[in-house]
Every structure is written in structure tokens, then in C-alpha cells.
Design an enzyme around this catalytic site. Structure first.
Site, PDB file in Angstrom:
ATOM      1  N   ILE A  16       0.863  -1.209   0.000  1.00  0.00           N
ATOM      2  CA  ILE A  16       0.000   0.000   0.000  1.00  0.00           C
ATOM      3  C   ILE A  16       0.892   1.250   0.000  1.00  0.00           C
ATOM      4  O   ILE A  16       0.641   2.213  -0.737  1.00  0.00           O
ATOM      5  CB  ILE A  16      -0.954   0.040   1.216  1.00  0.00           C
ATOM      6  CG1 ILE A  16      -1.906  -1.154   1.173  1.00  0.00           C
ATOM      7  CG2 ILE A  16      -1.778   1.334   1.206  1.00  0.00           C
ATOM      8  CD1 ILE A  16      -2.882  -1.225   2.346  1.00  0.00           C
ATOM      9  N   ASP A 159     -14.174   0.653   1.981  1.00  0.00           N
ATOM     10  CA  ASP A 159     -15.471  -0.033   1.953  1.00  0.00           C
ATOM     11  C   ASP A 159     -16.538   0.894   1.371  1.00  0.00           C
ATOM     12  O   ASP A 159     -17.377   0.479   0.568  1.00  0.00           O
ATOM     13  CB  ASP A 159     -15.857  -0.459   3.381  1.00  0.00           C
ATOM     14  CG  ASP A 159     -14.769  -1.300   4.018  1.00  0.00           C
ATOM     15  OD1 ASP A 159     -14.444  -2.349   3.455  1.00  0.00           O
ATOM     16  OD2 ASP A 159     -14.218  -0.882   5.052  1.00  0.00           O
ATOM     17  N   HIS A 187     -14.264  -3.179   9.956  1.00  0.00           N
ATOM     18  CA  HIS A 187     -13.676  -3.420   8.633  1.00  0.00           C
ATOM     19  C   HIS A 187     -13.357  -4.918   8.540  1.00  0.00           C
ATOM     20  O   HIS A 187     -12.220  -5.357   8.648  1.00  0.00           O
ATOM     21  CB  HIS A 187     -12.408  -2.580   8.421  1.00  0.00           C
ATOM     22  CG  HIS A 187     -11.726  -2.928   7.125  1.00  0.00           C
ATOM     23  ND1 HIS A 187     -12.268  -2.626   5.898  1.00  0.00           N
ATOM     24  CD2 HIS A 187     -10.572  -3.604   6.861  1.00  0.00           C
ATOM     25  CE1 HIS A 187     -11.479  -3.091   4.937  1.00  0.00           C
ATOM     26  NE2 HIS A 187     -10.448  -3.688   5.501  1.00  0.00           N
TER      27      HIS A 187
HETATM   28  N1  LIG Z   1      -8.425  -0.886   6.453  1.00  0.00           N
HETATM   29  C1  LIG Z   1      -8.417  -1.200   5.162  1.00  0.00           C
HETATM   30  O1  LIG Z   1      -9.323  -0.799   4.408  1.00  0.00           O
HETATM   31  C2  LIG Z   1      -7.347  -2.055   4.568  1.00  0.00           C
HETATM   32  C3  LIG Z   1      -6.349  -2.559   5.353  1.00  0.00           C
HETATM   33  N2  LIG Z   1      -5.330  -3.298   4.807  1.00  0.00           N
HETATM   34  C4  LIG Z   1      -4.269  -3.701   5.720  1.00  0.00           C
HETATM   35  O2  LIG Z   1      -3.188  -2.778   5.579  1.00  0.00           O
HETATM   36  C5  LIG Z   1      -1.984  -3.386   5.997  1.00  0.00           C
HETATM   37  C6  LIG Z   1      -0.888  -3.130   4.970  1.00  0.00           C
HETATM   38  O3  LIG Z   1      -1.193  -3.755   3.753  1.00  0.00           O
HETATM   39  P1  LIG Z   1      -0.069  -4.013   2.658  1.00  0.00           P
HETATM   40  O4  LIG Z   1       0.761  -2.808   2.445  1.00  0.00           O
HETATM   41  O5  LIG Z   1      -0.746  -4.617   1.492  1.00  0.00           O
HETATM   42  O6  LIG Z   1       0.784  -5.141   3.394  1.00  0.00           O
HETATM   43  P2  LIG Z   1       2.283  -5.584   3.135  1.00  0.00           P
HETATM   44  O7  LIG Z   1       2.410  -6.918   3.767  1.00  0.00           O
HETATM   45  O8  LIG Z   1       2.659  -5.388   1.719  1.00  0.00           O
HETATM   46  O9  LIG Z   1       3.099  -4.512   3.995  1.00  0.00           O
HETATM   47  C7  LIG Z   1       3.020  -4.447   5.374  1.00  0.00           C
HETATM   48  C8  LIG Z   1       4.338  -3.909   5.854  1.00  0.00           C
HETATM   49  O10 LIG Z   1       4.238  -3.716   7.274  1.00  0.00           O
HETATM   50  C9  LIG Z   1       5.466  -4.070   7.819  1.00  0.00           C
HETATM   51  N3  LIG Z   1       5.327  -4.289   9.260  1.00  0.00           N
HETATM   52  C10 LIG Z   1       4.941  -5.409   9.911  1.00  0.00           C
HETATM   53  N4  LIG Z   1       5.011  -5.216  11.239  1.00  0.00           N
HETATM   54  C11 LIG Z   1       5.434  -3.954  11.418  1.00  0.00           C
HETATM   55  C12 LIG Z   1       5.703  -3.180  12.566  1.00  0.00           C
HETATM   56  N5  LIG Z   1       5.563  -3.687  13.794  1.00  0.00           N
HETATM   57  N6  LIG Z   1       6.143  -1.918  12.395  1.00  0.00           N
HETATM   58  C13 LIG Z   1       6.304  -1.398  11.162  1.00  0.00           C
HETATM   59  N7  LIG Z   1       6.067  -2.086  10.037  1.00  0.00           N
HETATM   60  C14 LIG Z   1       5.644  -3.351  10.159  1.00  0.00           C
HETATM   61  C15 LIG Z   1       5.895  -5.299   7.030  1.00  0.00           C
HETATM   62  O11 LIG Z   1       7.296  -5.535   7.159  1.00  0.00           O
HETATM   63  C16 LIG Z   1       5.510  -4.867   5.615  1.00  0.00           C
HETATM   64  O12 LIG Z   1       6.560  -4.170   4.967  1.00  0.00           O
HETATM   65  C17 LIG Z   1      -2.317  -4.863   6.191  1.00  0.00           C
HETATM   66  O13 LIG Z   1      -2.542  -5.086   7.577  1.00  0.00           O
HETATM   67  C18 LIG Z   1      -3.639  -5.038   5.443  1.00  0.00           C
HETATM   68  O14 LIG Z   1      -4.389  -6.106   5.951  1.00  0.00           O
HETATM   69  C19 LIG Z   1      -5.271  -3.560   3.471  1.00  0.00           C
HETATM   70  C20 LIG Z   1      -6.260  -3.090   2.644  1.00  0.00           C
HETATM   71  C21 LIG Z   1      -7.378  -2.339   3.123  1.00  0.00           C
HETATM   72  O1  LIG Z   2      -7.764  -8.363   4.275  1.00  0.00           O
HETATM   73  C1  LIG Z   2      -6.913  -7.560   3.819  1.00  0.00           C
HETATM   74  O2  LIG Z   2      -5.713  -7.556   4.131  1.00  0.00           O
HETATM   75  C2  LIG Z   2      -7.358  -6.547   2.824  1.00  0.00           C
HETATM   76  C3  LIG Z   2      -8.461  -5.669   3.273  1.00  0.00           C
HETATM   77  O3  LIG Z   2      -8.601  -5.316   4.425  1.00  0.00           O
HETATM   78  C4  LIG Z   2      -9.401  -5.211   2.255  1.00  0.00           C
HETATM   79  O4  LIG Z   2      -9.145  -5.406   1.055  1.00  0.00           O
HETATM   80  O5  LIG Z   2     -10.436  -4.660   2.615  1.00  0.00           O
END
Ligand SMILES: NC(=O)C1=CN([C@@H]2O[C@H](COP(=O)(O)OP(=O)(O)OC[C@H]3O[C@@H](n4cnc5c(N)ncnc54)[C@H](O)[C@@H]3O)[C@@H](O)[C@H]2O)C=CC1
Ligand SMILES: O=C([O-])CC(=O)C(=O)O
Length: 331
Positions: A16, A159, A187
């Protein structure tokens, strides 16, 4: 040019962040006159990737980027932060129970809450995206105890965007011509996408969109399961659309908007949601990081069981997350 704004992004080596950072530095969040001091945080194992991200940001020659610093030190990351965008979270691994995921992340968001409390500006505004986003925000709010809870929000705009876009496609209109579609609650797949207050073309949505069979079998499950559908198709979770939603959320929170927008915020007791629970509500955003939960929005009885379910899930998440952090007597 204005005084630089210090923006801390966690999980900055992730997908992201890779979509979000260029949008931020293009001025899409705080405008094209707002310089940015960027601080990137990730875990030690991701430092090499983070260095690569930093090199690419430098190579982008963004006029708004005044400085960039990366670290795996939580305290250092939040020194004098104006804004914290919290993407970093522990991912769910094979065989892990949701309870384990909640507790792993509770530890991370406790540490970050304490660091923000100690080091960030008192005016800091925080957006939690890392999942489970609602409960991570509740944990952070508890441990960032000197920071006003109204300075902490989490992301449900993705969402809302999904639900709005779905309805616009059905009506064959632009998403900007569809307003007041909201998603309530967690969420997660218990969220309640609600279109009963939706408007298009200055009037209510057509009756066929309010048909119960369509709502129960098509609209609601599609929005609830959209994140999982993207993961199934892409073998990776939503990143481009999540980054766009982060931009929308922050821009509206800081610049203000006439629209009513979805944000996960700390419940104030309205709508029967227990105080302290972070719940997705429709909100007014007035700019400068201020908002208000829209009071007295009409709920139709149709939504009651959905609201009950998501509320129950959030209460249980709260208990599970805090069980690892607080003495039993204070739960
Ligand atoms: N609320 C929402 O609408 C959404 C939430 N998400 C969530 O957003 C988060 C990030 O998604 P992505 O970038 O796709 O995941 P990703 O796995 O590509 O990146 C996550 C990053 O966080 C780092 N990380 C893990 N623990 C950490 C810590 N304690 N301190 C700092 N960095 C740390 C990891 O090393 C990784 O680089 C995930 O938890 C995902 O589930 C994703 C999509 C929508
Ligand atoms: O489940 C995930 O990591 C992705 C997520 O939150 C979403 O796409 O709404």
C-alpha cells in the site's frame, strides 16, 4: 511555501505504501503547496527494501519532498510527527487464529501508541489502516492516552468507495453522482453496507436497489467479501484501491468536504455503540483534522441484525486484544 509537515508512514516497505507515497508527494492529500518531511518505519528485515523505496522517492524528484528518513526504531519514527499513517501490521499466517492475530497486533499498536504519546506533536492526527484496523486503533488510542481520541481514526473509506462504485455501476452513472452510501461497523466481513440513505441525481435511489433479495444476496455480501475477492484474484490484498482510499480519507479530514464520508472513529455512545469501540460511522469532516459523527442518521429495522453482528464482533475483538495487554480486573 508553507512550513513542512512531518508525515510518518509505517509498513513503508509494503505494497500500500508503494502506491500511496507517490500520491502523497504529488500533493493529492495536503495540496500542491504543502512540503513534506517523510519518515518511513518498517521492521528490521525490511530495511533493505525500505532503502530501495527511499531511493525511488528521491529519484522521483518531487518538489514537495523536503527530507526523507527511514528507520526500524519506533520511538525515532514518531518524533514531532504531524501525521501518522499506520500501514504496518502483523499479517495473518497459515493456521493462525483471529485471536492470535489480534493479540500480535495489539502488542505492535500498544508500542506505537506509547511512542506517539511520548514523541509526536500534541496535534498529531493518526490514521490506522493495518488490520484488524478498528481494534488496532482502539489499542493505540488506549496507550496514546494524552492524545485526544478524536485525533485517531481508521480506514473504512475503501469499503465506502467499493459500495458507492458498485451502485454507480448498477445505475450507469459516475461514482461522484452517488452519495450517502455508508458502511457501518467493523472493517471485516461483518460490516454493514447500507444504501437506504443513498441519493443520486438529487433524489433517492430507485426502489429496485432497495429490494431485500438484492440487498441480502448481492449488494451486502459483495461489499463484505470484496477484499477477499481481490486477494483470491490477485493473490495479494488490495493495495492500489486502499492507497486511493487513504488519500480520500486524509484529504477530506484535513481539507474538509461537503460530502458525508465513512471513517472508523471512537464511539461516543451514539447509535448504541459502546464508548471506546472504534466503529465505522458516517462523518462530517470540517478540515484541519476535525470531524463529527453524523447524529441521528436514520437506520431502517432491516439493518438491525447486521449492526448487532458487527457490534458483537467488535466487542469480542476488544476483549481478545486487551486480554493480552491489561490485567483481567480492568477489562
Ligand atoms: N483498512 C483497510 O481498508 C485495509 C487494510 N489493509 C491492511 O493494511 C496493511 C498493509 O497492507 P499491505 O501494504 O498490502 O501489506 P504488506 O504486507 O505489503 O506490507 C506491510 C508492511 O508492514 C510491515 N510491518 C509489519 N510489522 C510492522 C511493525 N511492527 N512496524 C512497522 N512495520 C511493520 C511489514 O514488514 C511490511 O513491509 C495490512 O494489515 C492489510 O491487511 C489492506 C487493505 C485495506
Ligand atoms: O484483508 C486484507 O488484508 C485486505 C483488506 O482489508 C481489504 O481489502 O479490505
Amino acid at each position: 511555501m508553507e512550513t513542512p509537515m512531518r508525515v510518518t508512514v509505517t509498513g513503508a516497505a509494503g505494497q500500500i505504501a508503494y502506491c500511496f507515497l507517490p500520491l502523497l508527494l504529488r500533493g493529492e492529500v495536503f495540496g500542491s503547496r504543502q512540503p513534506i518531511e517523510l519518515v518511513l518505519l518498517d521492521v528490521e528485515e525490511a530495511l533493505s527494501t525500505l532503502r530501495g523505496v527511499m531511493m525511488e522517492l528521491e529519484d522521483g524528484a518531487y518538489p514537495l519532498l523536503t527530507s526523507i528518513h527511514y528507520t526500524n526504531n519506533v520511538s525515532e519514527a514518531f518524533v514531532e510527527s504531524d501525521v501518522a499513517v499506520l500501514l504496518g501490521a502483523f499479517p495473518r499466517k497459515l493456521g493462525m487464529e483471529r485471536r492470535d492475530l489480534l493479540q500480535k497486533n495489539a502488542v505492535i499498536f500498544k508500542e506505537q501508541g506509547e511512542a506517539i504519546n511520548k514523541h509526536a506533536k500534541r496535534s498529531v492526527r493518526i490514521l490506522v489502516i493495518g488490520n484488524p484496523a478498528n481494534t488496532n486503533a482502539a489499542v493505540l488510542a488506549h496507550f496514546a492516552s494524552d492524545i485526544d481520541k478524536k485525533q485517531i481514526t481508521a480506514l473504512s473509506r475503501l469499503d465506502q468507495n467499493r459500495a458507492t462504485s458498485f451502485i454507480a455501476k448498477k445505475l450507469k452513472v459516475s461514482p461522484e453522482d452517488v452519495k450517502n452510501i455508508f458502511v457501518w461497523g467493523n472493517h471485516s466481513n461483518t460490516q454493514y453496507p447500507d444504501l437506504f440513505n443513498g441519493v443520486t441525481d438529487g433524489g433517492p435511489l430507485p426502489d429496485w436497489l432497495q429490494d431485500e433479495t438484492f440487498l441480502r444476496n448481492e449488494f451486502i455480501p459483495t461489499i463484505q467479501e470484496r477484499g477477499a475477492a481481490v486477494i483470491k484474484a490477485r493473490k495479494l490484498s488490495s493495495a492500489m484501491s486502499a492507497a486511493k482510499a487513504v488519500v480520500d480519507h486524509l484529504r477530506d479530514w484535513f481539507i474538509g468536504t461537503q460530502d458525508i464520508v465513512n471513517m472508523i472513529v471512537c464511539a461516543d455512545g451514539s447509535y448504541g455503540i459502546k464508548k471506546g469501540i472504534f466503529f465505522s460511522f458516517p462523518c462530517y469532516c470540517y478540515g484541519n483534522g476535525s470531524f463529527e459523527i453524523v447524529p441521528h442518521f436514520p437506520w431502517t429495522p432491516f439493518g438491525d441484525p447486521y449492526i448487532e453482528k458487527t457490534k458483537k464482533e467488535l466487542n469480542a475483538e476488544w476483549e481478545q486484544a486487551f486480554a493480552a495487554l491489561l490485567p483481567k480486573s480492568s477489562l
